[in-house]
Design a protein around this motif. Structure first.
Motif, PDB file in Angstrom:
ATOM      1  N   LEU A  67     -10.375  61.032  17.186  1.00 57.34           N
ATOM      2  CA  LEU A  67     -10.128  60.608  15.803  1.00 57.34           C
ATOM      3  C   LEU A  67      -8.630  60.542  15.487  1.00 57.34           C
ATOM      4  N   ASP A  68      -7.898  61.562  15.914  1.00 61.35           N
ATOM      5  CA  ASP A  68      -6.466  61.607  15.596  1.00 61.35           C
ATOM      6  C   ASP A  68      -5.746  60.365  16.144  1.00 61.35           C
ATOM      7  N   LYS A  69      -6.063  60.035  17.416  1.00 60.68           N
ATOM      8  CA  LYS A  69      -5.419  58.857  18.034  1.00 60.68           C
ATOM      9  C   LYS A  69      -5.823  57.591  17.275  1.00 60.68           C
ATOM     10  N   PHE A  70      -7.084  57.544  16.862  1.00 62.05           N
ATOM     11  CA  PHE A  70      -7.551  56.356  16.136  1.00 62.05           C
ATOM     12  C   PHE A  70      -6.806  56.216  14.803  1.00 62.05           C
ATOM     13  N   ILE A  71      -6.644  57.344  14.090  1.00 58.59           N
ATOM     14  CA  ILE A  71      -5.925  57.311  12.807  1.00 58.59           C
ATOM     15  C   ILE A  71      -4.496  56.809  13.043  1.00 58.59           C
ATOM     16  N   LYS A  72      -3.883  57.300  14.117  1.00 56.86           N
ATOM     17  CA  LYS A  72      -2.499  56.859  14.415  1.00 56.86           C
ATOM     18  C   LYS A  72      -2.474  55.356  14.660  1.00 56.86           C
ATOM     19  N   SER A  73      -3.473  54.865  15.399  1.00 55.52           N
ATOM     20  CA  SER A  73      -3.467  53.428  15.707  1.00 55.52           C
ATOM     21  C   SER A  73      -3.757  52.594  14.449  1.00 55.52           C
ATOM     22  N   LEU A  74      -4.473  53.203  13.495  1.00 47.67           N
ATOM     23  CA  LEU A  74      -4.786  52.470  12.255  1.00 47.67           C
ATOM     24  C   LEU A  74      -3.537  52.173  11.426  1.00 47.67           C
ATOM     25  N   SER A  75      -2.512  53.008  11.608  1.00 46.14           N
ATOM     26  CA  SER A  75      -1.318  52.823  10.767  1.00 46.14           C
ATOM     27  C   SER A  75      -0.679  51.444  10.988  1.00 46.14           C
ATOM     28  N   LYS A  76      -1.018  50.794  12.119  1.00 36.41           N
ATOM     29  CA  LYS A  76      -0.529  49.408  12.347  1.00 36.41           C
ATOM     30  C   LYS A  76      -1.118  48.446  11.316  1.00 36.41           C
ATOM     31  N   PHE A  77      -2.260  48.835  10.744  1.00 38.00           N
ATOM     32  CA  PHE A  77      -2.979  47.936   9.829  1.00 38.00           C
ATOM     33  C   PHE A  77      -2.652  48.205   8.358  1.00 38.00           C
ATOM     34  N   GLY A  78      -1.821  49.199   8.104  1.00 40.83           N
ATOM     35  CA  GLY A  78      -1.439  49.457   6.710  1.00 40.83           C
ATOM     36  C   GLY A  78      -1.300  50.941   6.433  1.00 40.83           C
ATOM     37  N   GLN A  79      -0.795  51.244   5.247  1.00 40.13           N
ATOM     38  CA  GLN A  79      -0.654  52.644   4.825  1.00 40.13           C
ATOM     39  C   GLN A  79      -2.047  53.244   4.620  1.00 40.13           C
ATOM     40  N   ILE A  80      -2.246  54.441   5.168  1.00 42.47           N
ATOM     41  CA  ILE A  80      -3.580  55.060   5.074  1.00 42.47           C
ATOM     42  C   ILE A  80      -3.640  56.036   3.902  1.00 42.47           C
ATOM     43  N   TYR A  81      -4.711  55.918   3.124  1.00 43.95           N
ATOM     44  CA  TYR A  81      -5.008  56.862   2.045  1.00 43.95           C
ATOM     45  C   TYR A  81      -6.362  57.496   2.387  1.00 43.95           C
ATOM     46  N   ALA A  82      -6.439  58.809   2.261  1.00 42.81           N
ATOM     47  CA  ALA A  82      -7.671  59.508   2.646  1.00 42.81           C
ATOM     48  C   ALA A  82      -7.826  60.757   1.790  1.00 42.81           C
TER      49      ALA A  82
END
Ligand code: SF4
Ligand code: SF4
Length: 342
Positions: free
Chosen positions: A11-26
Motif C-alpha cells: 500500500l505504501d508504495k502504491f500511495i507513493k506512486s499515486l502522487s504522480k496523479f495529483g495531490q492526495i487527500y485522505a
C-alpha cells in the motif's frame, strides 16, 4: 469491471506512486474520536479504519467558504485562483460519501450547471475504501452501502490484501503505473471478499423503512412531532454543515476598510438557521424552528425524491453524531411513520 489484488504491504508504495496523479487527500486521525480528510504525504498518516470523517469530502469541491471574484473601483471584476485546475486524489472515500458526491453532481448539473464545481470534480479522482458500519450508519437502508460507479478505484479490505475494483481508464492507469504491486485475484480472494461482505452486514444495527415515505411525509405534514422536534432543535445548523448532500450556500461581500476593493464569497448555509428564509421587507417564511426542521426532512425525503427519484440522504450518520440536541434522523423518520399508522 476488472478486479486485482493489492497486498497490504504494497500500500505504501502504491500511495507513493499515486502522487504522480495529483495531490492526495485522505482521512487522518485528529484525536481519539475525530477523523478528517487532509493532505497526506505517505500512507502512515492515513486512518484506514475510520468510521466517518467530521466533514465529508465534499469540502474539497464545495469549500465551506469560497471566493467567487474580487472587485475594485479601478479594475472592475477580477478572477481569483481557486486551484480547481490542479489534479487531486481523494483516497479512502467510503461508499456513502461517493453516493453523496453523486447527489451533488445531480444537483449541480441541473437547470443551472455549476462549471466551477465540475472543473474541480473533473480534476479529482476518487479511490474508495470499504468500511465497517457503527450504530449510527444506516447506509444499507438508503441503498448506499455499496457503490457501482463514481470512483476510479475501490479498495475492499480482505485481511492481508485489498481487492481493487478498477472502474475507469484513469484507475487503470494508476494500477498500470505500479503494475508489479498488484496480483491476480483467485478463487480464495473471491471467497474472502464474500465472507467479509457478509460480516459487514452483521455490523448494521440501524435501519429505516423507506417504503412510501414521501406519501407518509405528506400525510403527516401537520403532525405534532414536528413541533416536538422544533422544541428541542437549537438551530445551530451542525446537521447541515456535516452533511455530504447539503449544498445550500449564502453569497456575501467582504469589503476593505476604505470600501474601494472587495471580494464576493460563498459560505455554507443551513435551512435550520433562523434567517435562512428571511427576505427583504422582514418577512420570514420559516420563523418557527419546527417549520425549519420540517423543511429539512421534507427536502431530503420528499422533495428530492419527487425531483430526482431518490432521497438526498446517504445514511452516513454524521448529523446524528453532531447534533447537540440529540435529534436523530432515524428516530424522527420512525416516529413520523408511526404517527401515520396510529
Ligand atoms: S441527513 Fe444525516 S445521515 Fe443523511 S446524509 Fe446528511 S448527515 Fe448523513
Ligand atoms: S444539529 Fe440538531 S440542534 Fe443543530 S440545527 Fe440540526 S437538528 Fe437542530
Amino acid at each position: 469491471m476488472q478486479i486485482v489484488k493489492l497486498p497490504k504491504q504494497n500500500l505504501d508504495k502504491f500511495i507513493k506512486s499515486l502522487s504522480k496523479f495529483g495531490q492526495i487527500y485522505a482521512p487522518i486521525k485528529k484525536d481519539a474520536n475525530t477523523s478528517l480528510f487532509s493532505k497526506i504525504e505517505d500512507s502512515s498518516q492515513i486512518d484506514l479504519g475510520y468510521n466517518r470523517t467530521l466533514l465529508p469530502p465534499k469540502k474539497y469541491l464545495l469549500p465551506p467558504i469560497d471566493s467567487m471574484f474580487r472587485f475594485s473601483a479601478e479594475a472592475g471584476y477580477e478572477e481569483v485562483e481557486h486551484g480547481v485546475d490542479e489534479k487531486s486524489i481523494l483516497f479512502g472515500v467510503h461508499s456513502c460519501d461517493i453516493h453523496g458526491l453523486r447527489i451533488l453532481d445531480l444537483v449541480f448539473s441541473g437547470r443551472y450547471v455549476d462549471n466551477h464545481y465540475f472543473t474541480g470534480r473533473k480534476n479529482t479522482s476518487i479511490i474508495g475504501l470499504s468500511c465497517i458500519p457503527d450504530d449510527m450508519c444506516f447506509c444499507r437502508s438508503m441503498g448506499t452501502d455499496f457503490v457501482e460507479n463514481g470512483f476510479d478505484l475501490f479498495l475492499s479490505d480482505i485481511d492481508q490484501s485489498y481487492l481493487v475494483r478498477i472502474a475507469t481508464s484513469l484507475g487503470d492507469d494508476m494500477v498500470r503505473a505500479s503494475q508489479s504491486l498488484f496480483k491476480e485475484v483467485g478463487k480464495e480472494e473471491i471467497e474472502k471478499h464474500k465472507k467479509k461482505s457478509n460480516e459487514m452486514q452483521k455490523h448494521f444495527k440501524t435501519d429505516i423503512e423507506l417504503y412510501n415515505l414521501p406519501e407518509i411525509m405528506d400525510l403527516e405534514y401537520e403532525s405534532k412531532t414536528w413541533e416536538e422536534i422544533g422544541e428541542k432543535c437549537l438551530s445551530c445548523g451542525s446537521c447541515s454543515m456535516v452533511c455530504p448532500t447539503c449544498y445550500c450556500y449564502d453569497v456575501f461581500d467582504e469589503l476593505s476598510l476604505d470600501g474601494k476593493t472587495g471580494e464576493r464569497k460563498t459560505r455554507w448555509d443551513s435551512c435550520l438557521f433562523e434567517d435562512y428564509a428571511l427576505v427583504a421587507g422582514g418577512t420570514n417564511f420559516r420563523s418557527e424552528r419546527s417549520a425549519r426542521v420540517k423543511n429539512r426532512y421534507f427536502h431530503k425525503h420528499r422533495g428530492f425524491v419527487a425531483q430526482y427519484g431518490k432521497p438526498s440522504c446517504v445514511g452516513c450518520g454524521r448529523c446524528i453524531q453532531s447534533c447537540p440536541a440529540k435529534i436523530n434522523v432515524v428516530e424522527v423518520i420512525t416516529k413520523i411513520r408511526s404517527d401515520a399508522y396510529v
